[in-house]
Design a protein around this motif. Structure first.
Motif, mmCIF file in Angstrom:
data_model
loop_
_atom_site.group_PDB
_atom_site.id
_atom_site.type_symbol
_atom_site.label_atom_id
_atom_site.label_comp_id
_atom_site.label_asym_id
_atom_site.label_seq_id
_atom_site.Cartn_x
_atom_site.Cartn_y
_atom_site.Cartn_z
ATOM 1 N N VAL A 44 24.514 14.117 147.664
ATOM 2 C CA VAL A 44 23.194 14.390 148.231
ATOM 3 C C VAL A 44 22.185 13.502 147.511
ATOM 4 O O VAL A 44 22.191 13.437 146.274
ATOM 5 N N MET A 45 21.334 12.823 148.271
ATOM 6 C CA MET A 45 20.314 11.961 147.679
ATOM 7 C C MET A 45 18.920 12.514 147.982
ATOM 8 O O MET A 45 18.629 12.910 149.105
ATOM 9 N N VAL A 46 18.072 12.513 146.938
ATOM 10 C CA VAL A 46 16.722 13.055 147.018
ATOM 11 C C VAL A 46 15.725 11.902 146.940
ATOM 12 O O VAL A 46 15.847 10.999 146.106
ATOM 13 N N HIS A 47 14.721 11.946 147.818
ATOM 14 C CA HIS A 47 13.675 10.933 147.902
ATOM 15 C C HIS A 47 12.306 11.605 147.904
ATOM 16 O O HIS A 47 12.185 12.782 148.221
ATOM 17 N N HIS A 48 11.247 10.822 147.629
ATOM 18 C CA HIS A 48 9.903 11.252 148.016
ATOM 19 C C HIS A 48 9.431 10.341 149.146
ATOM 20 O O HIS A 48 9.877 9.208 149.278
ATOM 21 N N THR A 49 8.512 10.853 149.949
ATOM 22 C CA THR A 49 8.118 10.150 151.169
ATOM 23 C C THR A 49 7.010 9.123 150.965
ATOM 24 O O THR A 49 6.837 8.241 151.805
ATOM 25 N N ALA A 50 6.219 9.259 149.895
ATOM 26 C CA ALA A 50 5.019 8.430 149.696
ATOM 27 C C ALA A 50 4.060 8.601 150.867
ATOM 28 O O ALA A 50 3.433 7.636 151.327
ATOM 29 N N SER A 51 3.941 9.832 151.342
ATOM 30 C CA SER A 51 3.057 10.125 152.471
ATOM 31 C C SER A 51 2.365 11.463 152.240
ATOM 32 O O SER A 51 2.766 12.244 151.377
ATOM 33 N N ARG A 52 1.328 11.690 153.034
ATOM 34 C CA ARG A 52 0.578 12.946 152.946
ATOM 35 C C ARG A 52 0.497 13.573 154.337
ATOM 36 O O ARG A 52 0.334 12.861 155.328
ATOM 37 N N GLY A 53 0.600 14.893 154.382
ATOM 38 C CA GLY A 53 0.491 15.614 155.649
ATOM 39 C C GLY A 53 1.860 15.879 156.243
ATOM 40 O O GLY A 53 2.594 14.949 156.563
ATOM 41 N N THR A 57 4.385 13.246 158.138
ATOM 42 C CA THR A 57 5.577 12.934 157.351
ATOM 43 C C THR A 57 6.851 13.177 158.148
ATOM 44 O O THR A 57 7.755 12.338 158.172
ATOM 45 N N VAL A 58 6.913 14.311 158.823
ATOM 46 C CA VAL A 58 8.084 14.625 159.631
ATOM 47 C C VAL A 58 8.240 13.596 160.749
ATOM 48 O O VAL A 58 9.346 13.114 161.026
ATOM 49 N N ARG A 59 7.130 13.238 161.381
ATOM 50 C CA ARG A 59 7.188 12.269 162.479
ATOM 51 C C ARG A 59 7.697 10.907 161.995
ATOM 52 O O ARG A 59 8.564 10.294 162.621
ATOM 53 N N ILE A 60 7.185 10.445 160.869
ATOM 54 C CA ILE A 60 7.627 9.156 160.324
ATOM 55 C C ILE A 60 9.119 9.204 159.985
ATOM 56 O O ILE A 60 9.870 8.276 160.282
ATOM 57 N N CYS A 61 9.547 10.291 159.366
ATOM 58 C CA CYS A 61 10.953 10.391 158.965
ATOM 59 C C CYS A 61 11.881 10.510 160.172
ATOM 60 O O CYS A 61 13.029 10.058 160.116
ATOM 61 N N ARG A 62 11.393 11.069 161.257
ATOM 62 C CA ARG A 62 12.211 11.149 162.466
ATOM 63 C C ARG A 62 12.253 9.804 163.186
ATOM 64 O O ARG A 62 13.310 9.321 163.573
ATOM 65 N N THR A 78 9.070 19.783 153.256
ATOM 66 C CA THR A 78 7.618 19.709 153.164
ATOM 67 C C THR A 78 7.108 20.571 152.018
ATOM 68 O O THR A 78 7.857 21.311 151.386
ATOM 69 N N LYS A 79 5.805 20.445 151.752
ATOM 70 C CA LYS A 79 5.195 21.127 150.604
ATOM 71 C C LYS A 79 5.394 22.639 150.645
ATOM 72 O O LYS A 79 5.435 23.292 149.598
ATOM 73 N N ASP A 80 5.511 23.192 151.865
ATOM 74 C CA ASP A 80 5.680 24.637 151.993
ATOM 75 C C ASP A 80 7.126 25.083 151.817
ATOM 76 O O ASP A 80 7.448 26.260 151.976
ATOM 77 N N GLY A 81 8.033 24.130 151.515
ATOM 78 C CA GLY A 81 9.430 24.468 151.293
ATOM 79 C C GLY A 81 10.265 24.542 152.552
ATOM 80 O O GLY A 81 11.460 24.851 152.472
ATOM 81 N N HIS A 82 9.683 24.233 153.707
ATOM 82 C CA HIS A 82 10.452 24.250 154.951
ATOM 83 C C HIS A 82 11.289 22.976 155.041
ATOM 84 O O HIS A 82 10.867 21.903 154.610
ATOM 85 N N VAL A 83 12.470 23.100 155.622
ATOM 86 C CA VAL A 83 13.369 21.967 155.815
ATOM 87 C C VAL A 83 13.356 21.614 157.300
ATOM 88 O O VAL A 83 13.804 22.400 158.136
ATOM 89 N N HIS A 84 12.837 20.437 157.621
ATOM 90 C CA HIS A 84 12.731 19.970 158.997
ATOM 91 C C HIS A 84 13.900 19.013 159.256
ATOM 92 O O HIS A 84 13.968 17.932 158.663
ATOM 93 N N LEU A 85 14.814 19.407 160.135
ATOM 94 C CA LEU A 85 15.970 18.576 160.446
ATOM 95 C C LEU A 85 15.563 17.534 161.476
ATOM 96 O O LEU A 85 15.126 17.876 162.581
ATOM 97 N N GLU A 131 8.190 15.629 150.903
ATOM 98 C CA GLU A 131 6.787 15.263 151.091
ATOM 99 C C GLU A 131 6.053 15.195 149.752
ATOM 100 O O GLU A 131 5.845 16.199 149.086
ATOM 101 N N ASN A 132 5.667 13.988 149.361
ATOM 102 C CA ASN A 132 4.909 13.773 148.131
ATOM 103 C C ASN A 132 4.444 12.327 148.115
ATOM 104 O O ASN A 132 5.177 11.434 148.550
ATOM 105 N N LEU A 133 3.255 12.089 147.595
ATOM 106 C CA LEU A 133 2.723 10.729 147.525
ATOM 107 C C LEU A 133 3.518 9.851 146.557
ATOM 108 O O LEU A 133 3.493 8.632 146.664
ATOM 109 N N GLY A 134 4.177 10.474 145.586
ATOM 110 C CA GLY A 134 4.977 9.695 144.647
ATOM 111 C C GLY A 134 4.142 8.886 143.680
ATOM 112 O O GLY A 134 4.605 7.877 143.139
ATOM 113 N N ASP A 135 2.905 9.349 143.434
ATOM 114 C CA ASP A 135 2.005 8.624 142.528
ATOM 115 C C ASP A 135 1.958 9.235 141.135
ATOM 116 O O ASP A 135 1.237 8.760 140.263
ATOM 117 N N GLY A 136 2.737 10.287 140.919
ATOM 118 C CA GLY A 136 2.732 10.959 139.624
ATOM 119 C C GLY A 136 1.640 11.997 139.483
ATOM 120 O O GLY A 136 1.646 12.772 138.527
#
Length: 196
Positions: A44-53, A57-62, A78-85, A131-136
């Motif tokens: 399993v690989m984990v990423h951050h999206t470098a996006s907000r909203g 974010t879901v639309r871009i990833c789809r 997403t930030k609320d912990g939901h997993v969008h397939l 979902e995270n900007l990835g800016d620290g």
């Protein structure tokens, strides 16, 4: 090393882990399988999206974008912990990476430095964009971190893997930095706790 789960089983194990799972469109058949094989899967690989909203974010990833067609992962957390397939099968998330890292994941050993770009990771890894900007500075809510760990643990449990089968993009591909804001060692500890 395992054959990938069916799309239905993938959804089932995530729901069984207590996650809120949202199917986006025809996610079960949205993939890049025409570009190469999907599987055997090794981790399993984990990423951050470098996006907000979340919606954007879901639309871009789809859908992806011109230089990198979607889907860009299997699930967006997403930030609320939901997993969008958003896709299932081969997705454009891992790219090329280090064969020595893949060997360590398969053997469930400590990861070597990622200094090569010689293996197709899209074939071998389930991918979650988070979902995270990835800016620290952008925070990681506890509910989101817990969802990442639960999702990864659910997949590991299904395949009989340990937490060592969960890696970050930065541990796979030279030059990648994601995810930023937590360590993968800490995330693997969370996964291990869920696997207990």
């Amino acid at each position: 090393m395992s054959e990938p789960m069916s799309a239905g089983k993938f959804q089932q194990v995530l729901v069984g882990a207590g996650l809120t799972v949202v199917g986006v469109g025809e996610w079960r058949t949205h993939n890049r399988n025409h570009k190469g094989p999907w599987g055997p899967v090794n981790g399993v690989m984990v990423h951050h999206t470098a996006s907000r909203g979340s919606a954007a974010t879901v639309r871009i990833c789809r859908d992806g974008y011109a230089a990198l067609p979607g889907p860009l992962c299997h699930g967006v957390i997403t930030k609320d912990g939901h997993v969008h397939l958003v896709g299932y099968g081969r997705t454009n998330h891992a790219g090329g990476g280090d064969g020595d890292v893949l060997a360590a994941v398969i053997a469930e050993k400590a990861l070597p430095p990622d200094n090569e770009h010689d293996v197709d990771g899209n074939r071998h890894f389930y991918g979650f964009e988070c979902e995270n900007l990835g800016d620290g500075d952008d925070p990681w809510p506890e509910v989101q971190l817990d969802a990442i760990a639960r999702a990864a643990a659910a997949i590991c449990r299904q395949h009989g893997w340990t937490e060592r089968s969960v890696i970050g993009h930065r541990e796979w591909q030279p030059g990648k930095i994601d995810p930023v804001g937590f360590t993968m060692a800490a995330m693997r500890e969370r996964v291990r706790a869920h696997l207990k």
